[in-house]
Design an enzyme around this catalytic site. Structure first.
Site, PDB file in Angstrom:
ATOM      1  CG  MET A  50      22.753  11.827   2.768  1.00 26.94           C
ATOM      2  SD  MET A  50      23.944  12.940   1.979  1.00 26.94           S
ATOM      3  CE  MET A  50      23.007  13.515   0.564  1.00 26.94           C
ATOM      4  CG  PHE A  62      -9.942  -9.421  11.212  1.00 24.06           C
ATOM      5  CD1 PHE A  62      -8.679  -9.756  11.686  1.00 24.06           C
ATOM      6  CD2 PHE A  62     -10.192  -9.511   9.849  1.00 24.06           C
ATOM      7  CE1 PHE A  62      -7.683 -10.185  10.819  1.00 24.06           C
ATOM      8  CE2 PHE A  62      -9.203  -9.950   8.979  1.00 24.06           C
ATOM      9  CZ  PHE A  62      -7.941 -10.283   9.468  1.00 24.06           C
ATOM     10  CD  GLN A  63      -7.520  -7.104   7.627  1.00 25.18           C
ATOM     11  OE1 GLN A  63      -8.375  -6.860   6.797  1.00 25.18           O
ATOM     12  NE2 GLN A  63      -6.334  -7.624   7.316  1.00 25.18           N
ATOM     13  CD  GLU A  99      -1.777  -2.369   1.607  1.00 33.57           C
ATOM     14  OE1 GLU A  99      -0.592  -2.612   1.925  1.00 33.57           O
ATOM     15  OE2 GLU A  99      -2.698  -3.201   1.707  1.00 33.57           O
ATOM     16  CE  LYS A 108     -17.165  -6.217   3.109  1.00 33.75           C
ATOM     17  NZ  LYS A 108     -16.621  -7.539   3.455  1.00 33.75           N
TER      18      LYS A 108
END
Ligand SMILES: Cc1ncc(C[n+]2csc(CCOP(=O)(O)OP(=O)(O)O)c2C)c(N)n1
Ligand SMILES: [Mg+2]
Lengths: 583, 187
Positions: free
Chosen positions: A481, A114-115, A52, A164
């Site tokens: 760097m 959940f999630q 993502e 949802k």
């Protein structure tokens, strides 16, 4: 004539109505209804990334290279938390993106489902604005407003969290034109102040334009007006990392980039100027160095769309709140109407001084022996790609600074780099977003080996969508760097700054079905670059370079501009040029 | 080959230590922030203060226009003049913020706070508490044989002063609303 549809359908409809062509995303339980709708249409393309974070950077790349908003779609919980780096990156660099996240159904919010994650809570400080939409009736209006907010004023990322059940429920679709918003930032600058600035421009002996990402964000008209203004006044111009391309690198008045790794002439001119005209930049610490020693003898104008940028770090004598294009148009008109005056005598002397600084040739390097210098690799890349319709992305590190120094940008929206946040792993997914927007263009990501590994999984995406992105890795087998800072500031104690157990990049490319090229010899570099350019698909170019090269010029942190280090590049010449300020 | 003149190992050159010492006269300002009454708007305001390291001395919030869906947040904050300007500009950036007024600089204003004081005591102490409450025009809103709850409104300074006086007289608990403020005169 109201249209009733499900929330999921509304999402897709609103994206279509907003002119969205491509969505970068990754599915999961909480966004399945939206994915189902995407499946049943063919106006919007969906690019399945491999992580993502990459979806958000790809959306950023798309946005930076087009001026249009980028869109990412991810699921709840881990999908949303993986988007946080990209959101923060877009916030720091003022990139308009819209991130849609799924959320657990409204009746489960707060139950540690959940999630479930508190996505609006987590992303509140890293978005320009965000919404949790609990009512399908409000969804379409929120989506339209989100585009408006992302794009207007100082652009930035917005996020809409959609439970949802809201995606499943039906409601009335609101058209974009029906949406009312109170968010309409001022775009016109104050004419009285603009006139004061025009007057100051008439008499200034040592003026300089200092431009930033705001010019790019303001749109092509802003770059056009800037070019006109520079040509008409004859003033020198420098730019931040974010603003490269607004004024062409081949332009006569171009001093090169300024800042910590900016050009000697640009930083010296900033230090010694008597009128600094900041256009869409924000006096970032990478630019100013030590504040109390920053350009001590100049009057400063600051043109910015964001009131909080003005007087935040540096006092503005001519504060002008407004959109760059609008302000530049007025400034040009006022200055012309007042007789197009400049202090020609002062300017001539000023340019004489600048020429002396230029003579230092601060980017000079010598390519000798059998090891490729990173600067040389970029110089050759520049020479061999200059004529192409070219877009450059970078990762973060020395290679990024060298790319900014050694590549020339002739137009805006051609340079995608993570400036404010400095996000390693930005460049590869950004190049995917750029290539989606410009399928026929040459898209190159100048990378460091360490940064590139941070989102290497996107090789799968590039292959799946046949995106011929060129990954040009300057492989110094170091977190270069970091190593440089350790060498200069931490007694050469190289704590965890080497890249060990690196993959064989050619084999890695081949494992994904892509082309890998290894080059370690300066004599074969041109051929190898040409091979990369002529190959039709994605290429992973492993360019083995000098491992201990440092990036100069450099203004050490906390030092003023005129205490810039030129390293081994041109110290001798600099002293000849009378630059007693040099180390 | 180190070309630097910086002491090796020095960390005194951190990139983030760049702020000059601004004029350090710290001022106290009362800001009235008119916001859209949306969920999360208070979190945005508080998050801004926390995230950027600004002070909050007092904060009150309540809906002031039900129909117009507006709440008013009154914030008392302190900082140098530059910081105060930044705070206002940063507040103005929040999409849900309609208006930011600095009551401290925009002409005269009135500030009021309400405090509830629970004072327990017997005999002389109790009489003294009641006498002082009377002087401060505090109301008794609850009383038992051993305690009073006083309600007092006024400037924060007046309420501070009342608290100081009640402390030796058996002050047990204090609840304060924080400052509500309006500019004087017609709008
Ligand atoms: C996500 C992230 N983690 C850590 C850093 C700190 N950092 C800045 S540059 C750098 C090294 C980058 O190495 P490489 O990609 O190989 O580029 P090089 O400097 O060698 O060109 C690191 C670790 C960062 N900018 N971003
Ligand atoms: Mg490296």
């Amino acid at each position: 004539m109201s249209k009733t549809m499900t929330g999921a359908r509304m999402v897709v409809q609103a994206l279509i109505d907003q002119g969205v062509e491509v969505v970068f995303g990754y599915p999961g339980g909480a966004v399945l209804p939206i994915y189902d709708e995407l499946f049943q249409q063919n106006q919007i393309k969906h690019v399945l990334v491999r992580h993502e974070q990459a979806a958000v950077h790809a959306a950023e790349g798309y946005a930076r290279s087009t001026g249009k908003p980028g869109v990412a779609l991810v699921t709840s919980g881990p999908g949303a938390t993986n988007a946080v780096t990209g959101l923060t990156d877009a916030l720091m660099d003022s990139i308009p993106i819209i991130v849609l996240t799924g959320q657990v159904p409204t009746f489960m919010i707060g139950s540690d489902a959940f999630q479930e994650a508190d996505t609006v809570g987590i992303t509140r400080p890293c978005t320009k604005h965000n919404w949790l939409v609990k009512d399908t009736e409000k969804l379409a209006a929120t989506l339209h407003e989100a585009f408006h907010i992302a794009l207007s004023g100082r652009p930035g990322p917005v996020l809409i969290d959609i439970p949802k059940d809201v995606q499943f429920a039906t409601g009335t679709y609101t058209e974009a034109r029906q949406v009312e918003t109170h968010y309409n930032p001022q775009v016109k600058g104050d004419l009285a102040m603009i006139t004061e600035l025009a007057k100051a421009m008439e008499t200034a002996k040592r003026p300089i334009f200092y431009t930033g990402g705001g010019v790019i964000n303001s749109g092509p008209a802003a770059s056009q007006l800037l070019r006109e203004l520079v040509a008409a006044t004859g003033f020198p111009i420098t730019s931040t990392l974010m603003g490269l391309g607004a004024y062409p690198a081949s332009g006569d008045n171009w001093l090169g980039m300024l800042g910590m790794h900016g050009l000697y002439e640009a930083n010296m001119a900033m230090h010694d100027c008597d009128l600094m005209i900041n256009i869409g930049a924000r006096f970032d610490d990478r630019i100013t160095g030590r504040i109390d020693a920053f350009s001590p003898r100049s009057k400063k104008a600051h043109i910015d769309i964001d009131a909080s940028s003005i007087n935040k770090v540096v006092h503005a004598d001519f504060p002008i709140l407004g959109d760059v294009a609008h302000v530049l148009e007025d400034l040009l008109n006022v200055w012309k109407a007042r007789g197009r005056k400049t202090n020609t005598e002062g300017l001539a002397k000023w340019w004489g001084q600048i020429k002396e600084w230029r003579a230092v040739d601060c980017l000079k390097f010598t390519q000798q022996g059998k090891v490729i210098k990173p600067q040389y690799a970029l110089q050759r890349l520049e020479a061999l790609t200059k004529k192409h319709d070219r877009y450059i992305c970078t990762e973060v590190g020395q290679h990024q600074m060298w790319a900014a120094q050694y590549l020339g940008f002739e137009d805006p929206n051609r340079w995608m780099t993570s400036g404010g946040l400095g996000t390693m792993g930005y460049g590869f997914p950004a190049s995917i977003g750029v290539q989606m927007a410009h399928p026929d263009a040459l898209v190159i990501n100048v990378a460091g080996e360490a940064s590139w590994l941070m989102n290497m999984q996107e090789l799968g995406t590039a292959m799946q969508y046949r995106l011929p992105v060129k990954q040009f890795i300057l492989n110094n087998e170091r977190l270069g760097m970091v190593r440089q800072w350790q060498e200069l500031l931490h007694g050469e104690r190289y704590s965890s700054s080497w890249s060990e157990s690196l993959p064989d990049f050619v084999k890695l490319a081949e494992a994904f079905g892509a082309k890998g090229i290894l080059c370690s010899d300066p004599d074969t570099l041109d051929d190898a670059i040409m091979e990369m350019l002529t190959h039709k698909g994605p290429v992973l170019f492993d360019c083995l370079v000098e491992k201990h090269e440092n990036c100069f010029p450099m203004i050490p942190s906390g030092k003023p501009h005129n205490e810039m280090l030129l390293g081994d590049a041109s110290t001798k010449d600099a002293i000849q040029a009378g630059g007693a300020v040099l180390v | 080959m180190s070309p630097l003149k910086i002491k090796k190992g020095s960390t005194g050159h951190s990139a983030y230590d760049l702020r000059p010492s601004y004029s350090d006269t710290v001022e106290r300002h009362t800001l009235a922030v008119l916001v859209e009454n949306e969920p999360g708007v208070l979190a945005r305001v508080i998050g801004l203060f926390a995230g950027r390291g600004y002070n909050i001395e007092s904060l009150t919030v309540a809906e002031v226009d039900h129909q117009g869906h507006r709440s008013r947040i009154t914030i008392v904050t302190t900082g140098t003049p530059q910081i105060i300007i930044q705070i206002k500009a940063q507040l103005g950036r929040i999409i849900d913020v309609h208006k930011v007024n600095d009551l401290t600089v925009e002409g005269p204003s009135v500030e009021r706070e309400l405090g509830l004081f629970k004072v327990a005591g017997k005999g002389e102490q109790r009489v003294e508490a009641l006498r002082l409450a009377d002087i401060f025009r505090a109301n008794v809103v609850d009383s038992t044989l051993e305690s009073f709850v006083f309600e007092i409104t006024g400037t924060p300074e007046k309420i501070d002063a009342f608290a100081d006086l009640m402390r030796p007289l058996g002050l047990q608990e204090v609840a304060r609303t924080g400052v509500a403020a309006l500019s004087r005169g017609a709008v």
